[in-house]
Design a protein around this motif. Sequence first.
Motif, mmCIF file in Angstrom:
data_model
loop_
_atom_site.group_PDB
_atom_site.id
_atom_site.type_symbol
_atom_site.label_atom_id
_atom_site.label_comp_id
_atom_site.label_asym_id
_atom_site.label_seq_id
_atom_site.Cartn_x
_atom_site.Cartn_y
_atom_site.Cartn_z
ATOM 1 N N GLU A 1 0.060 4.845 13.415
ATOM 2 C CA GLU A 1 0.906 5.326 12.236
ATOM 3 C C GLU A 1 0.743 4.307 11.086
ATOM 4 O O GLU A 1 0.600 4.835 9.911
ATOM 5 N N PHE A 2 0.236 3.128 11.397
ATOM 6 C CA PHE A 2 -0.047 2.001 10.257
ATOM 7 C C PHE A 2 -1.399 2.391 9.639
ATOM 8 O O PHE A 2 -1.314 2.363 8.471
ATOM 9 N N LYS B 1 -0.622 5.361 7.391
ATOM 10 C CA LYS B 1 -0.044 5.062 6.336
ATOM 11 C C LYS B 1 -0.746 4.460 5.387
ATOM 12 O O LYS B 1 -0.582 4.775 4.246
ATOM 13 N N GLN B 2 -1.641 3.620 5.765
ATOM 14 C CA GLN B 2 -2.558 2.937 4.727
ATOM 15 C C GLN B 2 -3.588 3.956 4.178
ATOM 16 O O GLN B 2 -3.829 3.878 3.000
ATOM 17 N N PHE C 1 -0.075 4.146 1.503
ATOM 18 C CA PHE C 1 -0.391 2.579 0.972
ATOM 19 C C PHE C 1 -1.285 3.168 -0.305
ATOM 20 O O PHE C 1 -1.451 2.593 -1.531
ATOM 21 N N GLU D 1 0.057 5.012 -3.145
ATOM 22 C CA GLU D 1 1.083 4.298 -4.114
ATOM 23 C C GLU D 1 0.084 3.201 -4.883
ATOM 24 O O GLU D 1 0.375 2.969 -6.201
ATOM 25 N N TYR D 2 -0.900 2.483 -4.399
ATOM 26 C CA TYR D 2 -1.652 1.596 -5.206
ATOM 27 C C TYR D 2 -2.386 2.394 -6.259
ATOM 28 O O TYR D 2 -2.651 1.984 -7.206
ATOM 29 N N LYS E 1 -1.422 5.217 -7.776
ATOM 30 C CA LYS E 1 -0.716 5.748 -8.594
ATOM 31 C C LYS E 1 -0.158 4.671 -9.570
ATOM 32 O O LYS E 1 -0.252 4.970 -10.785
ATOM 33 N N VAL E 2 -0.065 3.257 -9.379
ATOM 34 C CA VAL E 2 0.079 2.303 -9.903
ATOM 35 C C VAL E 2 -1.005 2.167 -10.853
ATOM 36 O O VAL E 2 -0.849 2.069 -12.237
ATOM 37 N N TYR F 1 -6.393 -1.441 -9.369
ATOM 38 C CA TYR F 1 -5.443 -1.056 -8.402
ATOM 39 C C TYR F 1 -5.724 0.284 -7.664
ATOM 40 O O TYR F 1 -5.517 0.519 -6.679
ATOM 41 N N PHE G 1 -7.404 -0.161 0.675
ATOM 42 C CA PHE G 1 -6.225 0.084 1.970
ATOM 43 C C PHE G 1 -6.680 1.231 2.909
ATOM 44 O O PHE G 1 -6.554 1.054 4.060
ATOM 45 N N PHE H 1 -7.183 -8.924 2.604
ATOM 46 C CA PHE H 1 -6.368 -9.549 1.201
ATOM 47 C C PHE H 1 -7.062 -10.461 0.479
ATOM 48 O O PHE H 1 -6.825 -10.443 -0.621
ATOM 49 N N ILE I 1 -8.775 -8.301 -2.066
ATOM 50 C CA ILE I 1 -7.651 -7.587 -2.961
ATOM 51 C C ILE I 1 -7.435 -8.787 -3.910
ATOM 52 O O ILE I 1 -7.512 -8.685 -5.242
ATOM 53 N N THR J 1 6.684 5.039 -11.351
ATOM 54 C CA THR J 1 5.723 4.660 -10.438
ATOM 55 C C THR J 1 6.214 3.552 -10.026
ATOM 56 O O THR J 1 6.060 3.141 -8.695
ATOM 57 N N GLU K 1 6.691 -1.006 7.722
ATOM 58 C CA GLU K 1 5.210 -0.818 8.551
ATOM 59 C C GLU K 1 4.742 -2.037 8.974
ATOM 60 O O GLU K 1 4.305 -2.212 10.367
#
Lengths: 559, 559
Positions: free
Chosen positions: A386-387, A390-391, A395, A398-399, A401-402, A435, A442, A542, A545, B383, B398
């Motif tokens: 699931e993780f 989601k990534q 995830f 979301e990143y 969209k930002v 982003y 991700f 990380f 990133i 956003t 998560e």
Amino acid sequence: MALRARALYDFNSENPGEVSVKENEILTLYSEQDIEGWLEGVNSKGERGLFPASYVEILRNDATSTYANIPSGGFNAFPPPALQRQPPQQQQQQQHTYQSPGQVSDDDWDDDWDDSSTVADEPGTVGGRYHDYEGNGPSTYRVSTSSMSRGNAQQAKSSATVSRNLNRFSTFVKSGGEAFVLGEASGFVKDGDKICVVMGQYGPEWQENPYPFTCAIDDPTKQTKFKGMKSYISYKLTPTHTQNQVNRRYKHFDWLYARLVEKFPVISVPHIPEKQATGRFEEDFISKRRKGLIWWMNHMTSHPVLARCDVFQHFLTCNSADEKAWKQGKRKAEKDEMVGANFFLTISTPASPLDFQEVESKIDGFKTFTKRMDDSTLQLNATVNEFARKQISGFKKEYQKVGMSFKVLSQAFEMDQQVYSTGLNQAISFTGDAYEAIGEYFAEQPSKDLDPIMDLLALYQGHLANYPDIIHVQKGALTKVKESQKHVEEGKMDRAQAEGINERCNIISCATLAEIQHFHQIRVRDFKAQMQHYLQQQISFFQKITGKLEEALQKYDNA
Amino acid sequence: MALRARALYDFNSENPGEVSVKENEILTLYSEQDIEGWLEGVNSKGERGLFPASYVEILRNDATSTYANIPSGGFNAFPPPALQRQPPQQQQQQQHTYQSPGQVSDDDWDDDWDDSSTVADEPGTVGGRYHDYEGNGPSTYRVSTSSMSRGNAQQAKSSATVSRNLNRFSTFVKSGGEAFVLGEASGFVKDGDKICVVMGQYGPEWQENPYPFTCAIDDPTKQTKFKGMKSYISYKLTPTHTQNQVNRRYKHFDWLYARLVEKFPVISVPHIPEKQATGRFEEDFISKRRKGLIWWMNHMTSHPVLARCDVFQHFLTCNSADEKAWKQGKRKAEKDEMVGANFFLTISTPASPLDFQEVESKIDGFKTFTKRMDDSTLQLNATVNEFARKQISGFKKEYQKVGMSFKVLSQAFEMDQQVYSTGLNQAISFTGDAYEAIGEYFAEQPSKDLDPIMDLLALYQGHLANYPDIIHVQKGALTKVKESQKHVEEGKMDRAQAEGINERCNIISCATLAEIQHFHQIRVRDFKAQMQHYLQQQISFFQKITGKLEEALQKYDNA
């Protein structure tokens, strides 16, 4: 005249495709040939479906002849999914990377034996659902019958007073464990076949392989034959102890796996990656299967007994181009006498016998352990799955969209033609790109860190699925010991016979504990390595990133 | 006898609470006292509701006397939300940190003026919906009437042939822009009131504040009065140019804001943080409001005109303990003559007049810019808001689920008492804790990086909501110029009068462009600073995660 059978026992259907039968019920059969221990027919209520062949006797011209109630497929049978009884938890496992080998999908139709298949053997062209069990000439599944017929023969000459298990589906019976404990196994053990259990720091353990090796699996390549009408993937295997490359196909792994499961009753043979019906030539699938085979190979070469056994060595070393040598080794392996019950004959144990009470406590502890580990790996697998999802989706979205919103802002700002604004506009635009890139990071990450965790968990779930049977064999042996002690006390059995049962139970116990010990050792090794790998990958991720963000931040310096 | 009025124009209701009226329709009024320019009554269809006071004449004993159709609240009127016409987009802004000051919630009841409120002034105890406009003694909203009466008086003596705008709700009219352009404004401008627009590198700009300062807002503390029956929050303000701390309440900011909006027609006065009915003493709210006030203060002190104006200086410097001095300054500000139309009298422009065509093009460009910026900040805000929500809920969940699963695995592993397993079990358990901590990091992060972005966007959305009115005033002036030119061509106006209109339009244009220039400068400054802050925070965040993971990884070294 319709073929009929009488039910010997009650059977309650639990899965789609099965029918319930009552003791003494008369059933109409479609064929007297069983399919992996199951017969198809119609019960007295007119319900059609499958029931265990061993639960019925076939009625021939009113003369009652007991059906040879040993499944012809033997213990390495792969019943079709609908027929396989499995607890809900194991059914859950189907969603994981590996499936239990019991779940054979009707795939690999054009991946069958070179020496038996024809171009006509395309999916759906011959036979029906059980095509590969029925219509495929000298199939891998048929071969094992010989060993079982032999087991059957041994059974016939048994005279033991210790009760025989009526349940022909019992692993204790199928594995040959019962026959061995009752002293029915016999065979000539060559020196090379000798397998030693030694007393180690933590109890019985397999003697280490004095010539350890590993084996690389590289370059999966698509091969064709029959003028391109059939295709398959060939893997290059290079064992370190020979340094000679051999080419093997998935079906070779599959064949080897069947041999190993047949041969070693209390050894947890790692499951090979699941079969797949479609997309077998897609890059992702090939890469995933290769990783699965690498994991499998790692567990094979790490195992002191499996790594050294003849059939595996034949698989690793036989020149792929030398068809004659390959077939010779293949036939030899298929005729191996030292399988099942006879495997136990090859085991040499430490001098002092084990304390069965201690063994029982250890086995019970391990049973609890495997249950807990199974639960927790299932949970971890579901979480990690699931993780990853989601990534890859949430995830990333979301990143991105930002990122997109920053870019839209920079585009709005670009409408202002002020010179002093240009640097900022570019910096914000770059931040937007950063982003979007991070969103991509991700999405890419799970294949680097979570997928290996899932591969590991899948492999271990395979092992954990093996252990109930292994434990069952040991417990069966222990039950026989207790029964024989009782019989001796009641004067129904002589002490020497009971002594033999004791000794043979000691052999099974030593092997079981050695296998458990091996399991713990590779478990600690594998989980340590994978957790380290996972954390290293996460740290790199990380850091990547952070690097990207630092790059973006610098753009503002002169903005 | 019921109070009646006759409709002078058609009015179509567009919002709940309003009623439509037809020209010449006779209406029954509840009171002749208008509420921020609106009257409440019943139309001929028997529908009850509000309509603009300026659209009707009140009928007194059958003698028709025209209602003083200038909203008594003036242009800084705060109609209740239901009455305020706003485009859907601005309505959307209500979900953001700041609300437009037009959206007065019925809050701060016990936060009203010390010198007028009583303990009885509790919500719902006096009056109804418009309580604070009606029952609150000398309220801040009443005061501005004086300036509008004066405007009205000026209007009466006008003799211009240029047409007058019939729409009394037009910002151009309300702001005093029309009166000024038509030469109706007059007043004595003291030297200290002089506001200079100079020609800068990028066009007209406000002369820089020669004595720049900032002002800290600290220690919001709860104060009580009337023996603890009333509570409010007091903020400590310390301006750098006096270094004397003064205590101010939200209502002081609110009062000041009203003064500024009234005084400066083409200056974008930053909106103060929204009012809030409940939870005003909760720590989160206080912290959030303080941040909003800090942003507001930053924009005030950064503005060359706003920073220097008397009422703001009074607010910043008057000793809170000296009630007499405070009230004196307050009354002075409320009686300020140099507001609205007269404000333009205080402006001194560069020697050469602007090219109106160029001005028009610049204004149009800026109009497009604000539209785009408004759209993109709205999108970014949505956003970022969603991103914050996801981090606080989903991302946290998560990572914590992964952490929990690792911990469950380590607990399962702990069932194995093998010595060589202990280190691994502890390391996995630590990894589980690390992931739970990382989940917490994700949840904590938005308050450090996304919240400031949202605060910034909210402040700018306030500015962007101000600009349509500012642009409207400039465009109104330009229209008057065009009309006057036409009138001159048609011989309906003498050249000197048109010249005067031209000159006054030049003043409005200089002020508008200076304000736009200032907007761009603070925009670039603020967005640069905030983007840098955001990225720095994000970098620290990912470094903190990396650090935690490195700590976890080390645990495996001796496992």
